[in-house]
Motif scaffolding. Structure first.
Motif, mmCIF file in Angstrom:
data_model
loop_
_atom_site.group_PDB
_atom_site.id
_atom_site.type_symbol
_atom_site.label_atom_id
_atom_site.label_comp_id
_atom_site.label_asym_id
_atom_site.label_seq_id
_atom_site.Cartn_x
_atom_site.Cartn_y
_atom_site.Cartn_z
ATOM 1 N N PHE A 28 0.853 -1.192 0.000
ATOM 2 C CA PHE A 28 0.000 0.000 0.000
ATOM 3 C C PHE A 28 0.887 1.240 0.000
ATOM 4 O O PHE A 28 1.941 1.249 0.656
ATOM 5 N N THR A 29 0.454 2.283 -0.717
ATOM 6 C CA THR A 29 1.163 3.554 -0.744
ATOM 7 C C THR A 29 0.195 4.654 -0.345
ATOM 8 O O THR A 29 -0.929 4.718 -0.861
ATOM 9 N N VAL A 30 0.621 5.527 0.563
ATOM 10 C CA VAL A 30 -0.255 6.572 1.062
ATOM 11 C C VAL A 30 0.565 7.843 1.258
ATOM 12 O O VAL A 30 1.766 7.794 1.573
ATOM 13 N N LEU A 31 -0.092 8.981 1.035
ATOM 14 C CA LEU A 31 0.575 10.253 1.265
ATOM 15 C C LEU A 31 0.688 10.537 2.756
ATOM 16 O O LEU A 31 -0.198 10.197 3.548
ATOM 17 N N GLU A 32 1.750 11.181 3.115
ATOM 18 C CA GLU A 32 1.960 11.554 4.521
ATOM 19 C C GLU A 32 0.814 12.446 4.997
ATOM 20 O O GLU A 32 0.415 13.391 4.340
ATOM 21 N N PHE A 92 -11.895 -8.351 8.051
ATOM 22 C CA PHE A 92 -11.716 -7.334 9.079
ATOM 23 C C PHE A 92 -10.839 -6.231 8.494
ATOM 24 O O PHE A 92 -9.913 -6.479 7.717
ATOM 25 N N THR A 93 -11.185 -4.987 8.821
ATOM 26 C CA THR A 93 -10.503 -3.822 8.265
ATOM 27 C C THR A 93 -9.736 -3.092 9.350
ATOM 28 O O THR A 93 -10.194 -2.982 10.494
ATOM 29 N N VAL A 94 -8.581 -2.575 8.962
ATOM 30 C CA VAL A 94 -7.730 -1.796 9.861
ATOM 31 C C VAL A 94 -7.618 -0.391 9.274
ATOM 32 O O VAL A 94 -7.303 -0.230 8.090
ATOM 33 N N THR A 95 -7.873 0.622 10.089
ATOM 34 C CA THR A 95 -7.789 2.014 9.657
ATOM 35 C C THR A 95 -6.678 2.710 10.427
ATOM 36 O O THR A 95 -6.656 2.699 11.663
ATOM 37 N N MET A 96 -5.750 3.322 9.686
ATOM 38 C CA MET A 96 -4.628 4.061 10.272
ATOM 39 C C MET A 96 -4.726 5.511 9.825
ATOM 40 O O MET A 96 -4.746 5.797 8.622
ATOM 41 N N LYS A 97 -4.789 6.432 10.782
ATOM 42 C CA LYS A 97 -4.977 7.852 10.498
ATOM 43 C C LYS A 97 -3.655 8.617 10.613
ATOM 44 O O LYS A 97 -2.733 8.187 11.318
ATOM 45 N N ASP A 98 -3.643 9.765 9.928
ATOM 46 C CA ASP A 98 -2.509 10.690 10.015
ATOM 47 C C ASP A 98 -1.174 9.951 9.879
ATOM 48 O O ASP A 98 -0.312 10.020 10.751
ATOM 49 N N MET A 99 -1.018 9.298 8.752
ATOM 50 C CA MET A 99 0.190 8.504 8.530
ATOM 51 C C MET A 99 1.431 9.399 8.437
ATOM 52 O O MET A 99 1.394 10.477 7.834
ATOM 53 N N LYS A 100 2.514 8.923 9.034
ATOM 54 C CA LYS A 100 3.787 9.627 9.004
ATOM 55 C C LYS A 100 4.787 8.823 8.188
ATOM 56 O O LYS A 100 4.653 7.617 8.023
ATOM 57 N N GLU A 101 5.798 9.538 7.684
ATOM 58 C CA GLU A 101 6.793 8.866 6.841
ATOM 59 C C GLU A 101 7.534 7.782 7.611
ATOM 60 O O GLU A 101 7.888 6.746 7.053
ATOM 61 N N GLU A 102 7.749 8.000 8.900
ATOM 62 C CA GLU A 102 8.429 6.975 9.707
ATOM 63 C C GLU A 102 7.545 5.754 9.954
ATOM 64 O O GLU A 102 8.024 4.739 10.474
ATOM 65 N N GLY A 103 6.262 5.851 9.589
ATOM 66 C CA GLY A 103 5.376 4.699 9.739
ATOM 67 C C GLY A 103 5.490 3.695 8.608
ATOM 68 O O GLY A 103 4.788 2.673 8.620
ATOM 69 N N PHE A 124 1.340 -10.801 5.512
ATOM 70 C CA PHE A 124 2.096 -9.553 5.644
ATOM 71 C C PHE A 124 1.815 -8.616 4.478
ATOM 72 O O PHE A 124 1.485 -9.043 3.373
ATOM 73 N N THR A 125 1.973 -7.322 4.763
ATOM 74 C CA THR A 125 1.858 -6.295 3.729
ATOM 75 C C THR A 125 2.850 -5.186 4.021
ATOM 76 O O THR A 125 3.189 -4.931 5.183
ATOM 77 N N ASN A 126 3.315 -4.533 2.962
ATOM 78 C CA ASN A 126 4.290 -3.456 3.098
ATOM 79 C C ASN A 126 3.607 -2.120 2.828
ATOM 80 O O ASN A 126 2.982 -1.929 1.782
ATOM 81 N N ILE A 127 3.697 -1.196 3.768
ATOM 82 C CA ILE A 127 3.083 0.118 3.651
ATOM 83 C C ILE A 127 4.175 1.168 3.447
ATOM 84 O O ILE A 127 5.142 1.215 4.205
ATOM 85 N N LYS A 128 3.980 1.991 2.408
ATOM 86 C CA LYS A 128 4.924 3.058 2.109
ATOM 87 C C LYS A 128 4.234 4.400 2.293
ATOM 88 O O LYS A 128 3.243 4.688 1.621
ATOM 89 N N VAL A 129 4.751 5.201 3.209
ATOM 90 C CA VAL A 129 4.239 6.543 3.442
ATOM 91 C C VAL A 129 5.185 7.520 2.748
ATOM 92 O O VAL A 129 6.371 7.569 3.065
#
Length: 334
Positions: A28-32, A92-103, A124-129
C-alpha cells in the motif's frame, strides 16, 4: 555452509505465510498525513476468532497495534489505529490515520488460533508513506460548455506551500494561489482548503482546454489529463402549443348534430343540383359535337357514289340532282 537447523530457524517465520488463509494486498502507498484502510480477508472457519493488526516482519517481533477483543477502546474513531471485524463478509478492516513517513514498513493481518501446535493464521503487507502529491483522478473529462473539478492531494509538509495549476509544456500558463489559498478568473477557480487537498474548477469548458496539466505544491507535482468532448446535439421535444384566446373544442353530441341537420341538408341538395346541371351541360355538348361530325361523313359517302362514273366533271355542269329518298340518300342525276 549453514547448519540445517539455522536454515530451519530462518525459514520458520515464513512458513505460516505460505500456508496462510488470510489475504490482503502485498503493498500500500499513502501520502503523509492521509488515512489508510486495509482489508484483511479470512476463511469462514475463522469467523468467531480474534483478529489483530501488528507492525513487524515476523510474528515473534511484531508489535500489536489493535485487536478485536480489546474492550478498552471507548471510541475507536479517536484512535490513530482501529480495527473492525465483519464476520458476515468474512473480512476485518484496519484504519490508520494521520500517517507519518516513519510509519513506513511491514505490517501483519493475523487471526489468533491459539494452542501449542497451531500457529496463528497471518499475512504480511508493506506500507509506504511518502511525501509529495497525488490526484484523485489522473484522467478527467467533461462536455463542452460544462464544468469539471480536479482534486489534487498533497502531503502534510506542503500545507503552507504555494499551489499551482499549469498546462504541460507551457510554464507561462501557470496559475498560482495567493496568500489566502485561492485564485479565480472568468474560466478557472483554484481553492486550497489547507487540509492536504486543493481543487481546480473549469467553469465553462472549451475544446481548446483538452491537454495535460500539472498540479504543483512546493517542488512536487503530479500530471492530470483533461479531455473535453463535443457538446451533444439534442432535438428539442415537441410541445403542445396552447392558444389562450381560442375557446376549447366542444364535443359532438346528438343535440349538436340535430341542430346542424337543416344546414347539412341544404348543402347536400345544392351539391346534387350543381352536379346534375354539370352533367346536362356536358351531355348537350357531346351531342352537338356528334351532330356536326355527320355532315362530313355524308359528303364522303356521296363522293364514293359518284366515283363509279367515268365521265368528266364537265358533263355534270348542266345536270340536276334529285334526292328521292332522304333516309337512303339515293341520288339521281339528269
Amino acid at each position: 555452509m549453514l547448519p540445517l537447523y539455522m536454515v530451519t530457524l530462518l525459514l520458520l517465520p515464513w512458513i505460516p505465510a505460505f500456508l496462510s488463509k488470510v489475504t490482503t494486498e502485498q503493498e500500500f502507498t499513502v501520502l503523509e498525513g492521509d488515512t489508510l484502510t486495509i482489508p484483511c480477508h479470512y476463511e469462514p472457519q475463522f469467523a468467531s476468532y480474534v483478529k489483530y493488526w501488528c507492525q513487524g516482519r515476523t510474528k515473534e517481533f511484531c508489535t500489536t497495534l489493535a485487536r478485536t477483543d480489546d474492550h478498552h477502546l471507548v471510541n475507536p474513531a479517536d484512535n490513530k489505529v482501529s480495527i473492525f471485524d465483519d464476520p458476515v463478509q468474512l473480512v476485518f478492516t484496519v484504519t490508520m490515520k494521520d500517517m507519518k513517513e516513519e510509519g513506513s514498513g511491514w505490517y501483519m493481518c493475523g487471526v489468533e488460533i491459539g494452542g501449542m501446535w497451531s500457529a496463528d493464521d497471518t499475512t504480511f503487507t508493506n506500507i509506504k508513506v511518502i511525501h509529495g502529491m497525488s490526484a484523485v483522478n489522473s484522467r478527467m473529462s467533461g462536455a463542452e460548455g460544462g464544468s469539471v473539478t480536479i482534486e489534487c492531494l498533497y502531503s502534510e509538509r506542503y500545507r503552507e506551500s504555494e499551489k499551482k495549476w499549469c498546462r504541460s509544456g507551457d510554464w507561462r500558463s501557470c496559475l498560482s494561489t495567493g496568500s489566502d489559498g485561492s485564485y479565480e478568473d472568468s474560466s478557472v477557480a483554484i481553492r486550497d482548503d489547507r487540509t492536504r487537498a486543493f481543487t481546480v474548477t473549469f467553469k465553462k469548458l472549451q475544446m481548446k482546454h483538452t491537454a495535460w496539466y500539472w498540479c504543483s505544491a512546493g517542488q512536487q507535482k503530479i500530471a492530470v489529463h483533461l479531455l473535453v468532448t463535443p457538446k451533444p446535439t439534442t432535438i428539442p421535444p415537441v410541445t403542445n402549443q396552447s392558444f389562450p384566446n381560442l375557446p376549447p373544442a366542444k364535443p359532438i353530441t346528438r343535440e349538436t348534430w340535430s341542430n346542424h341537420s337543416p344546414m347539412l341538408l341544404s348543402v347536400v341538395v345544392c351539391s346534387s343540383v350543381i352536379f346534375l346541371v354539370v352533367v346536362a351541360i356536358l351531355a348537350i355538348k357531346f351531342w352537338k359535337m356528334h351532330k356536326t361530325d355527320r355532315v362530313p361523313r355524308e359528303v364522303e359517302e356521296m363522293k364514293a357514289k359518284f366515283s363509279g362514273y367515268s365521265r368528266d366533271a364537265g358533263d355534270f355542269q348542266s345536270g340536276t340532282v334529285f334526292f328521292l329518298n332522304k333516309e337512303s340518300q339515293d341520288v339521281h342525276v339528269y
